[in-house]
Write a protein that holds these residues in place. Structure first.
Motif, short mmCIF file in Angstrom:
data_model
loop_
_atom_site.label_atom_id
_atom_site.label_comp_id
_atom_site.label_asym_id
_atom_site.label_seq_id
_atom_site.Cartn_x
_atom_site.Cartn_y
_atom_site.Cartn_z
N ALA A 1 4.54 7.57 -15.64
CA ALA A 1 6.02 7.32 -15.90
C ALA A 1 6.38 5.79 -15.68
O ALA A 1 7.53 5.42 -16.35
N GLY A 2 5.81 5.19 -14.86
CA GLY A 2 6.15 3.79 -14.62
C GLY A 2 5.53 2.84 -15.61
O GLY A 2 5.90 1.71 -15.48
N GLY A 3 4.80 3.42 -16.73
CA GLY A 3 4.44 2.57 -17.65
C GLY A 3 3.06 1.73 -17.33
O GLY A 3 2.80 0.50 -17.90
N VAL A 4 2.28 2.17 -16.66
CA VAL A 4 1.10 1.41 -16.05
C VAL A 4 -0.16 2.03 -16.58
O VAL A 4 -0.38 3.28 -16.73
N GLU A 5 -1.09 0.96 -17.38
CA GLU A 5 -2.12 1.46 -17.84
C GLU A 5 -3.06 2.00 -16.90
O GLU A 5 -3.14 1.44 -15.91
N PHE A 6 -4.20 2.88 -17.34
CA PHE A 6 -5.07 3.33 -16.62
C PHE A 6 -6.52 3.20 -17.32
O PHE A 6 -6.57 3.81 -18.32
N VAL A 7 -7.25 2.36 -16.98
CA VAL A 7 -8.45 1.82 -17.79
C VAL A 7 -9.81 2.13 -17.01
O VAL A 7 -9.88 1.81 -15.85
N TRP B 1 13.04 1.23 -3.97
CA TRP B 1 11.40 1.03 -4.45
C TRP B 1 11.09 2.45 -4.33
O TRP B 1 11.37 3.32 -3.64
N LEU B 2 9.94 2.68 -5.42
CA LEU B 2 9.17 3.78 -5.56
C LEU B 2 7.48 3.49 -5.30
O LEU B 2 7.26 2.68 -6.22
N VAL B 3 7.02 4.25 -4.56
CA VAL B 3 5.48 3.99 -4.45
C VAL B 3 4.67 5.28 -4.85
O VAL B 3 4.92 6.27 -4.21
N GLY B 4 3.81 5.17 -5.76
CA GLY B 4 3.11 6.30 -6.15
C GLY B 4 1.70 6.50 -5.43
O GLY B 4 0.93 5.71 -5.56
N CYS B 5 1.75 7.38 -4.49
CA CYS B 5 0.78 7.71 -3.86
C CYS B 5 0.36 9.20 -4.37
O CYS B 5 -0.17 10.08 -3.50
N ASP B 6 0.23 9.48 -5.16
CA ASP B 6 0.14 10.71 -5.85
C ASP B 6 -0.98 11.12 -6.78
O ASP B 6 -0.97 12.08 -7.53
N GLY B 7 -2.15 10.65 -6.39
CA GLY B 7 -3.44 10.92 -6.86
C GLY B 7 -3.71 10.30 -8.33
O GLY B 7 -3.05 9.81 -8.72
N GLY B 8 -4.91 10.81 -8.66
CA GLY B 8 -5.56 10.04 -9.77
C GLY B 8 -5.07 10.58 -11.09
O GLY B 8 -5.06 9.87 -12.19
N ARG B 9 -4.27 11.64 -11.06
CA ARG B 9 -3.21 11.94 -12.34
C ARG B 9 -1.93 11.77 -11.84
O ARG B 9 -0.87 12.31 -12.58
N LEU C 1 11.21 9.29 -14.01
CA LEU C 1 11.78 8.01 -13.43
C LEU C 1 12.43 7.14 -14.36
O LEU C 1 12.06 7.08 -15.59
N ASP C 2 13.32 6.41 -13.67
CA ASP C 2 14.16 5.42 -14.16
C ASP C 2 14.43 4.54 -13.45
O ASP C 2 14.77 4.57 -12.40
N GLN C 3 14.10 2.94 -13.66
CA GLN C 3 14.27 1.94 -12.91
C GLN C 3 15.21 1.12 -13.62
O GLN C 3 15.29 0.87 -14.56
N SER C 4 15.81 0.22 -12.58
CA SER C 4 16.95 -0.92 -12.89
C SER C 4 16.51 -2.16 -11.94
O SER C 4 15.60 -1.91 -11.23
N ASP C 5 17.01 -2.96 -12.07
CA ASP C 5 17.06 -4.37 -11.25
C ASP C 5 17.16 -3.93 -9.92
O ASP C 5 16.72 -4.61 -8.83
N SER C 6 18.04 -2.95 -9.41
CA SER C 6 18.54 -2.66 -7.95
C SER C 6 17.92 -1.30 -7.51
O SER C 6 17.72 -1.17 -6.42
N GLY C 7 17.01 -0.59 -8.29
CA GLY C 7 16.64 0.51 -7.69
C GLY C 7 15.73 1.45 -8.67
O GLY C 7 15.76 1.19 -9.94
N VAL C 8 15.57 2.65 -8.19
CA VAL C 8 14.70 3.60 -9.07
C VAL C 8 15.41 4.81 -8.88
O VAL C 8 15.68 5.36 -7.55
N THR C 9 15.44 5.72 -9.96
CA THR C 9 16.15 7.20 -9.87
C THR C 9 14.80 7.93 -10.34
O THR C 9 14.15 7.78 -11.05
N ILE C 10 14.54 8.78 -9.24
CA ILE C 10 13.39 9.76 -9.24
C ILE C 10 13.81 11.36 -9.55
O ILE C 10 14.64 11.83 -8.94
N ARG C 11 13.18 11.85 -10.56
CA ARG C 11 13.43 13.38 -10.78
C ARG C 11 12.33 14.38 -10.29
O ARG C 11 11.03 13.91 -10.78
N ALA C 12 12.73 14.85 -9.43
CA ALA C 12 11.69 15.94 -8.76
C ALA C 12 12.14 17.26 -8.58
O ALA C 12 13.01 17.09 -7.67
N GLY C 13 11.17 18.25 -8.83
CA GLY C 13 11.79 19.43 -8.22
C GLY C 13 13.24 19.93 -8.67
O GLY C 13 13.92 20.60 -8.07
#
Length: 506
Positions: free
Chosen positions: A190-196, A176-184, A156-168
């Motif tokens: 891709a969104g740059g969020v750490e998991f600790v 907006w993009l919401v990840g409800c795609d599980g523990g992995r 994915l790539d995001q800007s101030d106005s939206g998110v571009t998602i590459r899938a399939g």
């Protein structure tokens, strides 16, 4: 371009999609799996206990009848008759457990929860992952949610106005993009969020087998010098092997391996003749450092993972969706007060952290060590007391949920009581439109003019109630959480200040 793209068509993603469509937000759901059906979502492995906040959320959106319809529940539970009816054959009805140590309903002091009223939502209930997904998928389709299966998010790539998602192999665009795609979660990575968090101590196994000598295993849950196992006839076994999580997802689960682990954990020389179904899991407990990075948000297992002990993962994720949906919708519509969307993380993150620690505490009791067996004995004594059983029920059932919203009244931040109004309707039914609700118990009260100024986001009801719990008025958020409550003549300035945190004037 869709207003929101959701990655993941599990219960959390589907429930969030329904919440957004309730506010007329356009939604696209991308799901990796082409087929939503799986034996692991059915009885017995797919059985899930729904906590009180989850049941209330489904009730407030008119979904509870679909989940509890007799024929559908028969279909959902029919294949697990021996295991699911086990509690009915016991002299005392279990209310839940902590690390396998049961507490019982007859030992719980419900007077500890004075703001709980009898409600169609009732208490906790059990269903299967497949059943709840099916109910939510039907509702999502009926509400106009677009679901595309066989599309795994690749980047994915995001800007101030939206998110571009590459899938399939295709490209999708969302505001907006919401990840409800599980523990992995790919969205989280891709969104740059750490998991600790903390690494696993064990590999857990859920298997369905046939054995040549099933009577060598005693039904029930058992702690042993090498781990823990639960046996339910005919042939359903859960095991915990304290191997540091070494086996989980590292190699195929074979009959020979299951037999070896079962012998090791149980100490019985059992012979497994057929391996029908098997899956592994661990007690790895990790949490995203934030649930939002720009226009990318996380919910469910993408935001937090822990062992399935106590079955609180699904409930935590559905609570995320209920909290996030109306806030994101208001942000998209442009009628959200400043900071409303950020409150999703500030409200839900502490609860996720608490649940992870609750899971870790259970692991501490389960370890195959002398100190853990001593701790287990103390926990059993504690749970058997009335105060102990009530405490564990409050935590396991989700009755301790309270957001820190300020306010002086003890109801603020808690789930709203399901008041039965003079016309026979209930507060929960009045929340099905996804709006906030200002309820004044004086039919001639002076609050209607104030409510009408909040941009259509608040419904106003003036009605007496069967049991007002000493209140004169209450303001309820769209997610059913009390934002303000008053026992005397309402202070309109105080009410307006509380409402301004969640709604803006028209």
């Amino acid at each position: 371009m869709h207003d929101v793209v959701i990655a993941g068509a599990g219960p959390v993603g589907l429930f969030l999609a329904c919440e957004l469509r309730l506010a007329d937000i356009s939604v696209l759901v991308l799901e990796q799996a082409e087929d939503p059906h799986s034996p692991l979502k059915q009885v017995p492995f797919g059985m899930r206990g729904l906590s009180v906040p989850t049941v209330e959320a489904l009730y407030r959106r008119g979904l509870l009848d679909d989940l509890t319809a007799p024929q559908r529940m028969k279909n959902a539970l029919g294949h697990g008759g021996a295991s699911t009816a086990h509690w009915m054959q016991q002299p005392r009805r279990p209310g839940g457990h902590f690390a396998g140590i049961q507490f019982y309903e007859d030992n719980i002091d419900t007077a500890k929860w004075p703001y709980r009223l009898q409600s169609p939502a009732g208490a906790s209930m059990a269903t299967t992952m497949e059943h709840i997904e099916s109910v939510l998928a039907v509702r999502a389709h009926a509400m106009g949610v677009e679901i595309m299966r066989g599309y795994s998010v690749e980047g994915l790539d995001q800007s101030d106005s939206g998110v571009t998602i590459r899938a399939g192999g295709e490209t999708f665009h969302g505001r907006w993009l919401v990840g409800c795609d599980g523990g992995r979660s790919i969205v989280r990575k891709a969104g740059g969020v750490e998991f600790v968090g903390t690494e696993p101590e064990f590999t857990g196994y859920s298997v369905e087998v046939e054995m040549a000598d099933p009577d060598k295993l005693v039904p029930g849950r058992h702690y042993t010098p090498t781990g823990m196992y639960t046996y339910q006839q005919p042939g359903t076994v859960a095991m915990v092997d304290f191997d540091g999580g070494a086996f989980h997802r590292t190699r195929p689960i074979t009959l020979e391996h299951v037999q070896s682990v079962l012998r090791h954990i149980s100490g019985a020389d059992v012979t497994v003749t057929t391996l029908k179904l098997a899956t592994t899991w661990t007690d790895r407990a990790f949490q995203a450092t934030t649930y939002r990075n720009g226009r990318v948000l996380l919910a469910g297992d993408a935001a937090h993972i822990h062992s399935p002990l106590g079955g609180q993962g699904l409930n935590l994720g559905l609570g995320d969706a209920m909290n996030l949906g109306w806030k994101l919708a208001a942000t998209i519509r442009g009628d959200a007060p400043e900071g409303l969307l950020d409150s999703y993380c500030t409200e839900r993150y502490p609860l996720g952290s608490q649940i992870l620690d609750w899971s870790r505490a259970q692991v501490a009791v389960m370890r195959p060590s002398r100190s853990s067996r001593a701790l287990e004995a103390i926990m059993r004594d504690l749970i058997e007391t009335r105060d102990g059983a009530t405490y564990f029920a409050e935590r396991v059932w989700g009755l301790s949920l309270r957001y820190d919203l300020g306010g002086c009244h003890p109801l603020v931040g808690r789930s709203a009581p399901d008041f039965e109004l003079a016309d026979g309707t209930r507060l929960g039914e009045r929340l099905r439109n996804g709006k906030g609700l200002l309820l004044g118990f004086d039919p001639a009260g002076p609050l209607q003019a104030l409510a009408s100024g909040w941009s259509g986001g608040v419904s106003y009801v003036a009605s007496d109630a069967r049991d007002k719990l000493g209140l004169s008025a209450v303001l309820v958020r769209p997610d059913g959480i009390v934002a303000w409550a008053c026992e005397v003549a309402p202070d309109q300035e105080e009410l307006a200040q509380a409402a301004s945190r969640y709604f803006i004037k028209a």
